[in-house]
Design a protein around this motif. Structure first.
Motif, mmCIF file in Angstrom:
data_model
loop_
_atom_site.group_PDB
_atom_site.id
_atom_site.type_symbol
_atom_site.label_atom_id
_atom_site.label_comp_id
_atom_site.label_asym_id
_atom_site.label_seq_id
_atom_site.Cartn_x
_atom_site.Cartn_y
_atom_site.Cartn_z
ATOM 1 N N MET A 225 120.677 8.045 18.296
ATOM 2 C CA MET A 225 119.451 7.257 18.202
ATOM 3 C C MET A 225 118.333 7.909 19.017
ATOM 4 O O MET A 225 117.160 7.889 18.608
ATOM 5 C CB MET A 225 119.707 5.835 18.696
ATOM 6 N N LEU A 226 118.689 8.497 20.149
ATOM 7 C CA LEU A 226 117.693 9.231 20.935
ATOM 8 C C LEU A 226 117.135 10.406 20.129
ATOM 9 O O LEU A 226 115.911 10.624 20.098
ATOM 10 C CB LEU A 226 118.324 9.731 22.238
ATOM 11 N N TYR A 227 118.016 11.152 19.478
ATOM 12 C CA TYR A 227 117.552 12.268 18.644
ATOM 13 C C TYR A 227 116.668 11.766 17.501
ATOM 14 O O TYR A 227 115.661 12.396 17.156
ATOM 15 C CB TYR A 227 118.744 13.043 18.070
ATOM 16 N N ALA A 228 117.055 10.642 16.903
ATOM 17 C CA ALA A 228 116.269 10.097 15.795
ATOM 18 C C ALA A 228 114.841 9.793 16.236
ATOM 19 O O ALA A 228 113.885 10.001 15.476
ATOM 20 C CB ALA A 228 116.937 8.835 15.245
ATOM 21 N N GLN A 229 114.682 9.308 17.465
ATOM 22 C CA GLN A 229 113.333 8.997 17.953
ATOM 23 C C GLN A 229 112.558 10.256 18.324
ATOM 24 O O GLN A 229 111.352 10.343 18.068
ATOM 25 C CB GLN A 229 113.410 8.048 19.161
ATOM 26 N N THR A 230 113.229 11.240 18.914
ATOM 27 C CA THR A 230 112.513 12.465 19.269
ATOM 28 C C THR A 230 112.066 13.233 18.031
ATOM 29 O O THR A 230 111.077 13.961 18.070
ATOM 30 C CB THR A 230 113.383 13.387 20.145
ATOM 31 N N GLU A 231 112.795 13.038 16.926
ATOM 32 C CA GLU A 231 112.444 13.732 15.684
ATOM 33 C C GLU A 231 111.375 13.011 14.876
ATOM 34 O O GLU A 231 110.801 13.594 13.953
ATOM 35 C CB GLU A 231 113.707 13.906 14.819
ATOM 36 N N THR A 232 111.126 11.746 15.176
ATOM 37 C CA THR A 232 110.198 10.972 14.345
ATOM 38 C C THR A 232 109.126 10.285 15.190
ATOM 39 O O THR A 232 108.006 10.775 15.299
ATOM 40 C CB THR A 232 110.973 9.921 13.525
ATOM 41 N N THR A 233 109.461 9.149 15.798
ATOM 42 C CA THR A 233 108.433 8.360 16.471
ATOM 43 C C THR A 233 107.811 9.082 17.663
ATOM 44 O O THR A 233 106.645 8.837 17.991
ATOM 45 C CB THR A 233 109.014 7.014 16.957
ATOM 46 N N TYR A 234 108.575 9.980 18.327
ATOM 47 C CA TYR A 234 107.985 10.695 19.455
ATOM 48 C C TYR A 234 106.827 11.584 19.003
ATOM 49 O O TYR A 234 105.901 11.840 19.790
ATOM 50 C CB TYR A 234 109.028 11.534 20.186
ATOM 51 N N ARG A 235 106.878 12.052 17.755
ATOM 52 C CA ARG A 235 105.766 12.862 17.239
ATOM 53 C C ARG A 235 104.465 12.055 17.262
ATOM 54 O O ARG A 235 103.398 12.600 17.519
ATOM 55 C CB ARG A 235 106.052 13.313 15.806
ATOM 56 N N LEU A 236 104.578 10.762 16.968
ATOM 57 C CA LEU A 236 103.395 9.900 16.972
ATOM 58 C C LEU A 236 103.077 9.407 18.390
ATOM 59 O O LEU A 236 101.911 9.300 18.775
ATOM 60 C CB LEU A 236 103.612 8.715 16.027
ATOM 61 N N PHE A 237 104.114 9.092 19.166
ATOM 62 C CA PHE A 237 103.927 8.654 20.549
ATOM 63 C C PHE A 237 103.227 9.730 21.378
ATOM 64 O O PHE A 237 102.414 9.431 22.266
ATOM 65 C CB PHE A 237 105.297 8.313 21.142
ATOM 66 N N SER A 238 103.526 11.006 21.074
ATOM 67 C CA SER A 238 102.927 12.103 21.842
ATOM 68 C C SER A 238 101.422 12.187 21.658
ATOM 69 O O SER A 238 100.728 12.765 22.502
ATOM 70 C CB SER A 238 103.568 13.439 21.435
ATOM 71 N N LYS A 239 100.902 11.608 20.568
ATOM 72 C CA LYS A 239 99.446 11.596 20.373
ATOM 73 C C LYS A 239 98.754 10.850 21.512
ATOM 74 O O LYS A 239 97.626 11.188 21.899
ATOM 75 C CB LYS A 239 99.098 10.925 19.039
ATOM 76 N N ASN A 240 99.420 9.820 22.042
ATOM 77 C CA ASN A 240 98.842 9.046 23.132
ATOM 78 C C ASN A 240 99.112 9.657 24.500
ATOM 79 O O ASN A 240 98.457 9.292 25.488
ATOM 80 C CB ASN A 240 99.403 7.615 23.110
ATOM 81 N N MET A 241 100.088 10.579 24.554
ATOM 82 C CA MET A 241 100.468 11.169 25.840
ATOM 83 C C MET A 241 99.699 12.449 26.139
ATOM 84 O O MET A 241 99.434 12.767 27.296
ATOM 85 C CB MET A 241 101.976 11.463 25.849
ATOM 86 N N PHE A 242 99.369 13.197 25.084
ATOM 87 C CA PHE A 242 98.753 14.511 25.273
ATOM 88 C C PHE A 242 97.540 14.653 24.354
ATOM 89 O O PHE A 242 97.588 14.244 23.189
ATOM 90 C CB PHE A 242 99.750 15.631 24.962
ATOM 91 N N SER A 243 96.481 15.269 24.878
ATOM 92 C CA SER A 243 95.282 15.472 24.064
ATOM 93 C C SER A 243 95.534 16.478 22.950
ATOM 94 O O SER A 243 95.153 16.266 21.804
ATOM 95 C CB SER A 243 94.118 15.934 24.950
ATOM 96 N N ASP A 244 96.227 17.595 23.280
ATOM 97 C CA ASP A 244 96.564 18.599 22.273
ATOM 98 C C ASP A 244 98.044 18.449 21.916
ATOM 99 O O ASP A 244 98.869 19.299 22.223
ATOM 100 C CB ASP A 244 96.259 20.000 22.807
ATOM 101 N N TYR A 245 98.367 17.328 21.279
ATOM 102 C CA TYR A 245 99.773 16.973 21.053
ATOM 103 C C TYR A 245 100.492 17.962 20.137
ATOM 104 O O TYR A 245 101.688 18.204 20.289
ATOM 105 C CB TYR A 245 99.879 15.556 20.501
ATOM 106 N N LEU A 246 99.788 18.553 19.152
ATOM 107 C CA LEU A 246 100.433 19.477 18.223
ATOM 108 C C LEU A 246 100.947 20.711 18.955
ATOM 109 O O LEU A 246 102.078 21.158 18.732
ATOM 110 C CB LEU A 246 99.455 19.874 17.113
ATOM 111 N N SER A 247 100.143 21.244 19.853
ATOM 112 C CA SER A 247 100.572 22.401 20.649
ATOM 113 C C SER A 247 101.710 22.022 21.588
ATOM 114 O O SER A 247 102.665 22.793 21.791
ATOM 115 C CB SER A 247 99.401 22.966 21.449
ATOM 116 N N MET A 248 101.633 20.823 22.161
ATOM 117 C CA MET A 248 102.686 20.372 23.075
ATOM 118 C C MET A 248 104.017 20.226 22.357
ATOM 119 O O MET A 248 105.073 20.612 22.876
ATOM 120 C CB MET A 248 102.282 19.047 23.725
#
Length: 400
Positions: A225-248
Motif C-alpha cells: 500500500m505504501l508503494y501504491a501511494q508513492t506511485e500514484t497519489t504522492y505524484r500529486l501530493f508533491s505538487k504541494n511540497m515542492f515548487s519544481d515537483y517534476l524535477s524533484m
C-alpha cells in the motif's frame, strides 16, 4: 581474463542469464514511463484526479481476478509458455497506448497489461527458483533487482526529456523492448517446470496448505500500500511540497534506483545468514520510517534520506522473501504460491490509488503517510509472533 569470464558465466544457468537480459532491456523503458503515467493521464483527461486513479486501479484489479488462474496456467502449461504469452500481451498493450486518447481505451489497455503481468510474474519467479540452487536464489533475485534498479536510474531522466518532447515515444520504446525480449525468449528460453510424476497430485485438495503464503500476503499489504501511494497519489501530493515537483520526482526516482543498484546485492549477501524474523523486522522498521519520511519531507535532502531508508527495507525484505516462499511451496504448486503472494501488490494497487485519492483530497497527504507508518508497525508486530512457526515449517520440510 577468459577464466574469470567462464567462472561468471557458469555461476548462473541459461534461464537466469536470459532473465538478466530481459530485465536490462525492459527496465529502462519501463522506468521512462513510471514516474509520469499518472501525470500523463491527468493531462489527457482534462485535469481529473479520480479518473486517472480509477484507470490505474483497473490493471491490478485485473491481476487480482486472473492471478490464481495464472498460477495454475504456469504450473500446468509451463514457465516458458506463460512467459511468452505474457510478453506478447504487454507489448500489445504498450503499442495501444501510442494511439489511445479516450478514457475507456486507456482502461482496456491497462487490463490487457494486467493480464500479461499476472502471467509473467509467477512464471518468471518460479523459473528462477527451479533453475537456481537454494543457496544462491536470494543472490539471483538481488541481481535481478539491481539490474532493474540500473534501468530506474537512467529511465526517469530519459523519460522526462521524452515526456516534454512527446510522451507517446515512451510507450513505443517500451513496446519495442518487450517484443525484443519475446523474440529472444522464444528462441532461447528452456522449460524448467518439473515433470509431474504419477504420485504427485495435480491439485491440492486441502486449503490449509496455502495458509503460510496467505499469512505472508496479509502482512505484506501495508508495504505494498505504501508503494501504491508513492506511485500514484504522492505524484500529486508533491505538487504541494515542492515548487519544481517534476524535477524533484525525477531526481528522487533516479537516486533511489541508484541506491538500490549499489546496495541491493551487498545488503542481501550481508543478511543471508540472519533469521527470516530478523530480516523482516529490519525491513518493516525501515518501511515505517520511510512512510513517515514521505509525510514530512519538504526538502530534497529529506526526500533522499527517505529514499535511502526505503532502499534498505526493500533490498533486505523483498529479496529474501522470494527465496523464503520457494522453500515453503511444494514443487508442483510453486507457480501458485508465487501468484498468491503476489496478490498483495495487486490488491494494494487496485484499492490504493482510489483510497489514497480520497484521503488526499479530504485530509491531506501527511495524514495518509503517517497512517501507513502506523499500519506497517502493526503488521511488523504481528509478523514477529508468527514468522517463527513458518521458519519451523521450512526446517521440517528440509529435514523430512
Amino acid at each position: 581474463m577468459l577464466t574469470s569470464f567462464q567462472s561468471i558465466k557458469s555461476r548462473y544457468t541459461a534461464p537466469v542469464w536470459l532473465r538478466f537480459f530481459g530485465e536490462m532491456l525492459t527496465s529502462l523503458t519501463g522506468a521512462m514511463m513510471g514516474p509520469f503515467m499518472v501525470l500523463y493521464l491527468h493531462e489527457q483527461l482534462n485535469g481529473s484526479v479520480m479518473i486517472p486513479m480509477l484507470i490505474i486501479s483497473l490493471q491490478p484489479f485485473a491481476d487480482i481476478c486472473l492471478t490464481l488462474i495464472a498460477g495454475r496456467v504456469t504450473d500446468r502449461l509451463g514457465r516458458r509458455t506463460a512467459i511468452l504469452i505474457a510478453l506478447l500481451l504487454q507489448a500489445a498493450a504498450m503499442t495501444g497506448f501510442v494511439f489511445a486518447d479516450q478514457a475507456y481505451v486507456f482502461a482496456l489497455l491497462y487490463v490487457m497489461n494486467g493480464i500479461g503481468r499476472s502471467l509473467y510474474i509467477p512464471a518468471s519467479r518460479a523459473q528462477i527458483a527451479e533453475s537456481t540452487p537454494e543457496s544462491r536464489r536470494s543472490e539471483v533475485f538481488a541481481v535481478i533487482n539491481a539490474i532493474y534498479s540500473a534501468g530506474l536510474t537512467a529511465g526517469p531522466l530519459a523519460g522526462m526529456l521524452l515526456y516534454k518532447h512527446n510522451p507517446v515515444w515512451i510507450f513505443a520504446l517500451d513496446a519495442a523492448a518487450l517484443f525484443s525480449y519475446f523474440l529472444v525468449a522464444a528462441l532461447k528460453l528452456p522449460e524448467t517446470k518439473p515433470i509431474i510424476t504419477a504420485g504427485t497430485p495435480a491439485f491440492s485438495g486441502s486449503f490449509t496448505i496455502y495458509r503460510p503464503v496467505l499469512l505472508l500476503l496479509l502482512l505484506s499489504l501495508p508495504i505494498s500500500m505504501l508503494y501504491a501511494q508513492t506511485e500514484t497519489t504522492y505524484r500529486l501530493f508533491s505538487k504541494n511540497m515542492f515548487s519544481d515537483y517534476l524535477s524533484m520526482l525525477t531526481i528522487y526516482s533516479a537516486v533511489k534506483a541508484l541506491f538500490s543498484f549499489v546496495l541491493q546485492v551487498p545488503l542481501v549477501k550481508a543478511t543471508e545468514k540472519l533469521s527470516m524474523k530478523t530480516i523482516l523486522l529490519i525491513a518493516y522498521i525501515c518501511y515505517a520510517l520511510a512512510a513517515a519520511g514521505f509525510a514530512c519531507s519538504t526538502s530534497l535532502t529529506m526526500l533522499l534520506v527517505t529514499a535511502a531508508v526505503m532502499t534498505v527495507g526493500e533490498s533486505i525484505g523483498l529479496t529474501h522473501i522470494q527465496t523464503f516462499i520457494s522453500t515453503l511451496a511444494p514443487p508442483h504448486l510453486l507457480g501458485r504460491f508465487y501468484a498468491i503472494y503476489g496478490l498483495h501488490w495487486d490488491i494494494s494497487r487496485s484499492i490504493g490509488p482510489l483510497a489514497g485519492g480520497m484521503i488526499l483530497t479530504s485530509f491531506g497527504g501527511e495524514v495518509m503517510f503517517y497512517a501507513l507508518a502506523v499500519c506497517i508497525l502493526a503488521a511488523c508486530l504481528c509478523l514477529t509472533y508468527t514468522i517463527d512457526r513458518l521458519e519451523q515449517k521450512v526446517i521440517r520440510k528440509m529435514n523430512g
